[in-house]
Design a protein around this motif. Structure first.
Motif, PDB file in Angstrom:
ATOM      1  N   HIS A   1     -16.262  -1.514   0.681  1.00  8.32           N
ATOM      2  CA  HIS A   1     -15.622  -0.207   0.592  1.00  8.32           C
ATOM      3  C   HIS A   1     -16.262   0.755   1.607  1.00  8.32           C
ATOM      4  O   HIS A   1     -17.477   0.718   1.817  1.00  8.32           O
ATOM      5  CB  HIS A   1     -15.805   0.327  -0.830  1.00  8.32           C
ATOM      6  N   ASN A   2     -15.454   1.619   2.223  1.00  4.98           N
ATOM      7  CA  ASN A   2     -15.983   2.506   3.265  1.00  4.98           C
ATOM      8  C   ASN A   2     -17.130   3.383   2.765  1.00  4.98           C
ATOM      9  O   ASN A   2     -18.130   3.570   3.451  1.00  4.98           O
ATOM     10  CB  ASN A   2     -14.860   3.385   3.820  1.00  4.98           C
TER      11      ASN A   2
ATOM     12  N   LEU B   1     -15.160   3.904  -5.657  1.00  4.74           N
ATOM     13  CA  LEU B   1     -15.633   2.592  -5.211  1.00  4.74           C
ATOM     14  C   LEU B   1     -14.947   1.411  -5.895  1.00  4.74           C
ATOM     15  O   LEU B   1     -14.738   0.368  -5.288  1.00  4.74           O
ATOM     16  CB  LEU B   1     -17.144   2.516  -5.432  1.00  4.74           C
ATOM     17  N   ALA B   2     -14.603   1.568  -7.151  1.00 10.40           N
ATOM     18  CA  ALA B   2     -14.061   0.410  -7.877  1.00 10.40           C
ATOM     19  C   ALA B   2     -12.548   0.289  -7.732  1.00 10.40           C
ATOM     20  O   ALA B   2     -11.975  -0.747  -8.052  1.00 10.40           O
ATOM     21  CB  ALA B   2     -14.430   0.506  -9.353  1.00 10.40           C
ATOM     22  N   ASP B   3     -11.905   1.356  -7.273  1.00  7.45           N
ATOM     23  CA  ASP B   3     -10.445   1.319  -7.156  1.00  7.45           C
ATOM     24  C   ASP B   3     -10.053   0.638  -5.845  1.00  7.45           C
ATOM     25  O   ASP B   3     -10.740   0.781  -4.849  1.00  7.45           O
ATOM     26  CB  ASP B   3      -9.870   2.741  -7.140  1.00  7.45           C
ATOM     27  N   HIS B   4      -8.948  -0.056  -5.844  1.00  5.48           N
ATOM     28  CA  HIS B   4      -8.453  -0.624  -4.583  1.00  5.48           C
ATOM     29  C   HIS B   4      -7.415   0.334  -4.023  1.00  5.48           C
ATOM     30  O   HIS B   4      -6.240   0.010  -3.929  1.00  5.48           O
ATOM     31  CB  HIS B   4      -7.862  -2.012  -4.818  1.00  5.48           C
ATOM     32  N   ALA B   5      -7.856   1.547  -3.669  1.00  6.64           N
ATOM     33  CA  ALA B   5      -6.878   2.576  -3.295  1.00  6.64           C
ATOM     34  C   ALA B   5      -6.711   2.724  -1.785  1.00  6.64           C
ATOM     35  O   ALA B   5      -5.930   3.545  -1.335  1.00  6.64           O
ATOM     36  CB  ALA B   5      -7.298   3.916  -3.896  1.00  6.64           C
TER      37      ALA B   5
ATOM     38  N   PHE C   1       0.834  -1.207   0.000  1.00  8.96           N
ATOM     39  CA  PHE C   1       0.000   0.000   0.000  1.00  8.96           C
ATOM     40  C   PHE C   1       0.871   1.262   0.000  1.00  8.96           C
ATOM     41  O   PHE C   1       0.631   2.195  -0.770  1.00  8.96           O
ATOM     42  CB  PHE C   1      -0.920  -0.028   1.238  1.00  8.96           C
ATOM     43  N   VAL C   2       1.884   1.269   0.859  1.00  9.14           N
ATOM     44  CA  VAL C   2       2.727   2.469   0.959  1.00  9.14           C
ATOM     45  C   VAL C   2       3.478   2.688  -0.360  1.00  9.14           C
ATOM     46  O   VAL C   2       3.552   3.816  -0.871  1.00  9.14           O
ATOM     47  CB  VAL C   2       3.693   2.349   2.168  1.00  9.14           C
TER      48      VAL C   2
END
Ligand code: FAD
Length: 483
Positions: free
Chosen positions: A345-346, A233-237, A218-219
């Motif tokens: 997703h949050n 919503l669709a991104d895994h960010a 992630f970092v």
């Protein structure tokens, strides 16, 4: 130090930066212990998705303890006090160590065990193993707990946080042979074969090493875009660290250590992206701060004004929401993501919670309980915070008149409809223009075969969004004035 200590693992299933474990390792002999006692957590015994994760997290810890220290994780079930006392009697234990828990029922268990063991002359020490700051360390100028996040956050970031705790360099060769009473992880029956959560298999890497790999990925790849893309919503960010954090496979201090180092290496060229992420870790601390100081909020409104608010119970509507069959694409996509992955997703969590409590007028606890059973990151502090925020009855809650519109939210945060297409294949053929509100399609948007419905397998909306919004505003508005 000679003598024997018990290290009681709970939601701290890791070796590194584990203050209780490090204290226990000062002793010559260490008994690492895990006790499965779901009844002690009632009414919030771990849900099924949590147990699925827990099983693998325990397996990972068991292997790590064996490899690093030649220690065998002792597994017990039943009364925690009885299990600890049994080990004490058999092995001349002098001290017991654990990291603290903050759920009301578990706090009571721990207080009682500490009292009983102290009375027997045992040394019992507890530590902060899962928060940046203990809930009682942060207080306002009047010495009271905070009820609003921003001042809590401003205070917290000024405080010096604890340094990371280092595992001793020496090889710990201590091992107590504890005999045949030990159970195996399989004996705990945390999972069964024919359950929905088995499809999570392969979607998550679980355990301490996996948590650190996830953090570094992630970092290195996403933290710089977190601020701009976290709501898409669709991104895994986002980091997807919440379950690792809940089970203590990684500590928030370890995460902050890495993000601070990254910030330093970046020479501040991050445009607030790192702070935006770190701030979320303080939301997690804030949730625990609230649950600790206001334990009744696990099932009662924080804002007393909403006591007896007429949220309804309706099994049929609730089931349609749970199954992702409301006919509102964004709500259904979120609920199906939850069912298929154990997470959501949050932003989708906020939207489905607003829909349940405001458009459907159902009780926030009905939604919270479903999340509790189906989320792999189910966490009493964060879940209570999120649901009460969404229902408008929490501390620092979303105002009652804020009712998320799933259509405009979708157009804004899933403009290409990718999230809908991923979770609702029956709508995949629809053009972007109507994918978030198929019922609004004009005749021109309909397929050329002139069929009446755009997607025969997809239900009509169970409520009219505009009408239910109006009713919710009236309900909340009247309550606000009367309360
Ligand atoms: P990131 O965006 O990468 O954030 C990093 C970490 O910060 C998360 O892992 C989490 O520990 C913490 N965090 C992020 N957002 C929040 C938040 N709003 N409140 C508290 N902590 C936060 N989170 C849970 O961990 N368990 C729950 O049971 C839970 N239930 C929720 C219910 C509702 C109705 C809502 C609206 C939110 C809930 N959240 C819960 C908060 C949030 O949705 C998740 O923490 C987040 O989606 C996890 O994804 P991530 O790890 O990629 O988060």
């Amino acid at each position: 130090m000679s003598s024997t200590a018990i290290m009681w693992f709970r939601n701290d299933l890791r070796l590194h930066d584990n203050p209780a474990l490090i204290a226990a390792l000062e002793h010559e002999q260490v008994i690492p212990l895990y006790i499965h006692a779901p009844e002690e957590a009632e009414p919030y015994a771990p849900g099924e998705a949590s147990c699925w994760w827990l099983k693998q997290s325990l397996e990972s810890l068991e292997t790590a303890l064996q490899e690093k220290f030649n220690l065998t994780l002792q597994i017990r079930s039943g009364s925690s006090l009885a299990a600890i006392q049994n080990l004490i009697d058999l092995h001349d234990v002098e001290s017991v160590y654990w990291n603290r828990r903050y759920e009301p029922a578990l706090r009571r268990v721990d207080e009682n065990i500490k009292k009983m063991l102290n009375a027997d002359g045992l040394q019992v020490k507890s530590f902060n193993g899962s928060l940046i700051f203990e809930p009682w360390e942060i207080e306002n100028q009047q010495g009271d707990p905070y009820r609003v996040f921003t001042p809590f956050y401003k205070r917290a970031v000024q405080m010096p946080s604890l340094p990371l705790q280092q595992l001793p360099d020496r090889q710990v060769t201590t091992f107590v042979q504890v005999g045949s009473k030990n159970l195996t992880i399989a004996d705990l029956f945390l999972t069964s074969t024919f359950r929905w959560y088995n499809k999570f298999e392969g979607q998550w890497a679980i355990g301490e090493d996996a948590a650190h790999d996830r953090l570094m990925e992630f970092v290195n790849d996403d933290i710089s875009i977190y601020k701009d893309k976290r709501d898409r919503l669709a991104d895994h960010a986002t980091s997807r660290l919440s379950a690792h954090l809940h089970f203590g496979e990684i500590s928030p201090r370890q995460i902050l250590h890495v993000t601070q180092q990254y910030k330093h290496d970046q020479n501040e060229r991050n445009d607030g992206a790192i702070e935006a992420f770190e701030r979320q870790l303080f939301w997690r601390d804030f949730g625990h701060h609230l649950l600790y100081h206001y334990p009744q909020t696990q099932d009662d409104v924080f804002n007393q004004k909403y006591t007896n608010f007429p949220w309804q119970h309706d099994d049929e509507l609730l089931q349609k929401w749970q199954r992702g069959e409301t006919g509102i694409p964004l709500v259904d996509a979120g609920m199906r993501e939850l069912w298929a992955t154990g997470s959501m997703h949050n932003r989708a969590r906020m939207i489905v919670a607003s829909f349940l409590t405001k458009n459907l007028g159902l009780h926030w606890l009905d939604g919270a309980r479903w999340f509790w059973n189906t989320l792999v990151d189910a966490d009493l502090a964060n879940n209570t915070l999120g649901w009460q925020w969404s229902a408008g009855c929490g501390a620092d809650a979303s105002p009652y008149y804020r009712i998320f519109n799933p259509v405009t939210q979708g157009q804004r945060f899933d403009a290409n409809g990718d999230y809908i297409r991923r979770w609702l294949p029956e709508l995949a053929h629809l053009p972007n223009k109507i994918i978030h509100a198929p019922w609004q399609a004009s005749t021109n948007d309909r397929p050329s075969d002139k069929s009446d419905t755009l997607s025969p397998d997809y239900p009509e909306p169970i409520v009219d969004l505009a009408e239910s919004r109006k009713l919710a505003l009236e309900r909340y508005g009247a309550w606000k004035d009367n309360a």
